[in-house]
Write a protein that holds these residues in place. Structure first.
Motif, PDB file in Angstrom:
ATOM      1  N   PHE A  76     -18.570 -18.932 -11.075  1.00 20.32           N
ATOM      2  CA  PHE A  76     -18.395 -17.889  -9.807  1.00 20.32           C
ATOM      3  C   PHE A  76     -17.386 -18.223  -8.922  1.00 20.32           C
ATOM      4  O   PHE A  76     -16.421 -17.546  -8.979  1.00 20.32           O
ATOM      5  N   LYS A  77     -17.349 -19.465  -8.392  1.00 24.14           N
ATOM      6  CA  LYS A  77     -16.206 -19.816  -7.434  1.00 24.14           C
ATOM      7  C   LYS A  77     -16.461 -21.440  -7.141  1.00 24.14           C
ATOM      8  O   LYS A  77     -17.599 -21.979  -7.375  1.00 24.14           O
ATOM      9  N   ASP A  78     -15.474 -22.117  -6.722  1.00 23.18           N
ATOM     10  CA  ASP A  78     -15.382 -23.414  -6.482  1.00 23.18           C
ATOM     11  C   ASP A  78     -16.027 -24.012  -7.670  1.00 23.18           C
ATOM     12  O   ASP A  78     -15.852 -24.038  -8.656  1.00 23.18           O
ATOM     13  N   ASP A  79     -17.371 -24.912  -7.317  1.00 21.91           N
ATOM     14  CA  ASP A  79     -17.813 -25.652  -8.355  1.00 21.91           C
ATOM     15  C   ASP A  79     -18.943 -24.870  -8.632  1.00 21.91           C
ATOM     16  O   ASP A  79     -19.893 -25.684  -9.397  1.00 21.91           O
ATOM     17  N   ILE A  80     -19.488 -23.664  -8.595  1.00 19.56           N
ATOM     18  CA  ILE A  80     -20.496 -23.064  -8.696  1.00 19.56           C
ATOM     19  C   ILE A  80     -20.391 -22.114 -10.089  1.00 19.56           C
ATOM     20  O   ILE A  80     -19.359 -21.385 -10.236  1.00 19.56           O
ATOM     21  N   PHE A  81     -21.328 -22.495 -11.087  1.00 16.18           N
ATOM     22  CA  PHE A  81     -21.556 -21.521 -12.115  1.00 16.18           C
ATOM     23  C   PHE A  81     -22.948 -21.026 -12.347  1.00 16.18           C
ATOM     24  O   PHE A  81     -23.845 -21.621 -11.531  1.00 16.18           O
ATOM     25  N   VAL A  82     -22.983 -19.676 -12.750  1.00 13.54           N
ATOM     26  CA  VAL A  82     -24.441 -19.187 -12.979  1.00 13.54           C
ATOM     27  C   VAL A  82     -24.708 -19.106 -14.516  1.00 13.54           C
ATOM     28  O   VAL A  82     -23.741 -18.873 -15.189  1.00 13.54           O
ATOM     29  N   ALA A  83     -25.930 -19.536 -14.966  1.00 14.79           N
ATOM     30  CA  ALA A  83     -26.354 -19.368 -16.446  1.00 14.79           C
ATOM     31  C   ALA A  83     -27.270 -18.545 -16.355  1.00 14.79           C
ATOM     32  O   ALA A  83     -28.170 -18.477 -15.487  1.00 14.79           O
ATOM     33  N   VAL A  84     -27.736 -17.549 -17.588  1.00 13.21           N
ATOM     34  CA  VAL A  84     -28.715 -16.620 -17.608  1.00 13.21           C
ATOM     35  C   VAL A  84     -29.051 -16.775 -19.005  1.00 13.21           C
ATOM     36  O   VAL A  84     -28.440 -17.074 -20.033  1.00 13.21           O
ATOM     37  N   GLY A  85     -30.430 -16.345 -19.205  1.00 17.65           N
ATOM     38  CA  GLY A  85     -31.103 -16.170 -20.239  1.00 17.65           C
ATOM     39  C   GLY A  85     -32.585 -15.493 -20.178  1.00 17.65           C
ATOM     40  O   GLY A  85     -32.652 -14.760 -19.104  1.00 17.65           O
ATOM     41  N   THR A  86     -33.221 -15.534 -21.401  1.00 26.44           N
ATOM     42  CA  THR A  86     -34.414 -14.473 -21.365  1.00 26.44           C
ATOM     43  C   THR A  86     -35.320 -15.364 -20.187  1.00 26.44           C
ATOM     44  O   THR A  86     -36.228 -14.128 -19.896  1.00 26.44           O
ATOM     45  N   ASN A  87     -35.520 -16.169 -19.939  1.00 28.73           N
ATOM     46  CA  ASN A  87     -36.440 -16.690 -19.001  1.00 28.73           C
ATOM     47  C   ASN A  87     -35.813 -16.543 -17.532  1.00 28.73           C
ATOM     48  O   ASN A  87     -36.567 -16.970 -16.566  1.00 28.73           O
ATOM     49  N   GLY A  88     -34.723 -16.318 -17.220  1.00 28.20           N
ATOM     50  CA  GLY A  88     -34.203 -16.209 -15.821  1.00 28.20           C
ATOM     51  C   GLY A  88     -32.782 -16.689 -15.491  1.00 28.20           C
ATOM     52  O   GLY A  88     -32.049 -16.792 -16.432  1.00 28.20           O
TER      53      GLY A  88
END
Length: 135
Positions: A76-88
């Motif tokens: 996303f930005k800086d030290d932030i990552f987002v992970a997605v899957g079937t449960n959220g």
């Protein structure tokens, strides 16, 4: 060089039938993450996220794993990552070392628009979502 220098590497993530790494993203040439798991057991948190601080030469398991199997990770930005899957949806504020659940929505993939807080995600039955992070 037409990918002639590709080389398979071992990781600490579990691999096998319906299990393994599903997505990789790097924020720069050094810091990157990989997520995966098994879609057959979406709530299984065993070895579903790893990170690297040296361009993938070494990989470490996240000390606090995402809340289950993840199919996509995006910086996303800086030290932030987002992970997605079937449960959220899970988020990491420290380059993938620790993860926290932020949403229960079933998603398969996510991508952020460059230099914005807006992401497009794809979920169940091809549903497209537009998310605004940190309004």
């Amino acid at each position: 060089n037409d990918a002639n220098s590709l080389k398979a590497i071992e990781t600490v993530m579990l691999a096998g039938m319906a299990r393994g790494i599903y997505s990789i993203d790097f924020k720069n040439s050094k810091i990157g993450l990989a997520v995966g798991g098994t879609y057959l057991r979406p709530n299984d948190t065993t070895n579903v996220a790893i990170y690297s601080n040296d361009g993938g030469k070494t990989r470490k398991l996240s000390s606090k794993q995402p809340s289950g199997s993840m199919s996509c990770v995006a910086h996303f930005k800086d030290d932030i990552f987002v992970a997605v899957g079937t449960n959220g949806v899970d988020i990491s504020y420290d380059n993938g070392q620790r993860w926290d659940r932020i949403k229960d929505t079933y998603l398969n993939a996510i991508k952020f628009f460059h230099n914005t807080n807006i992401a497009i995600a794809v979920g169940k039955n091809g549903t497209v979502y537009r998310y605004t992070f940190f309004k």
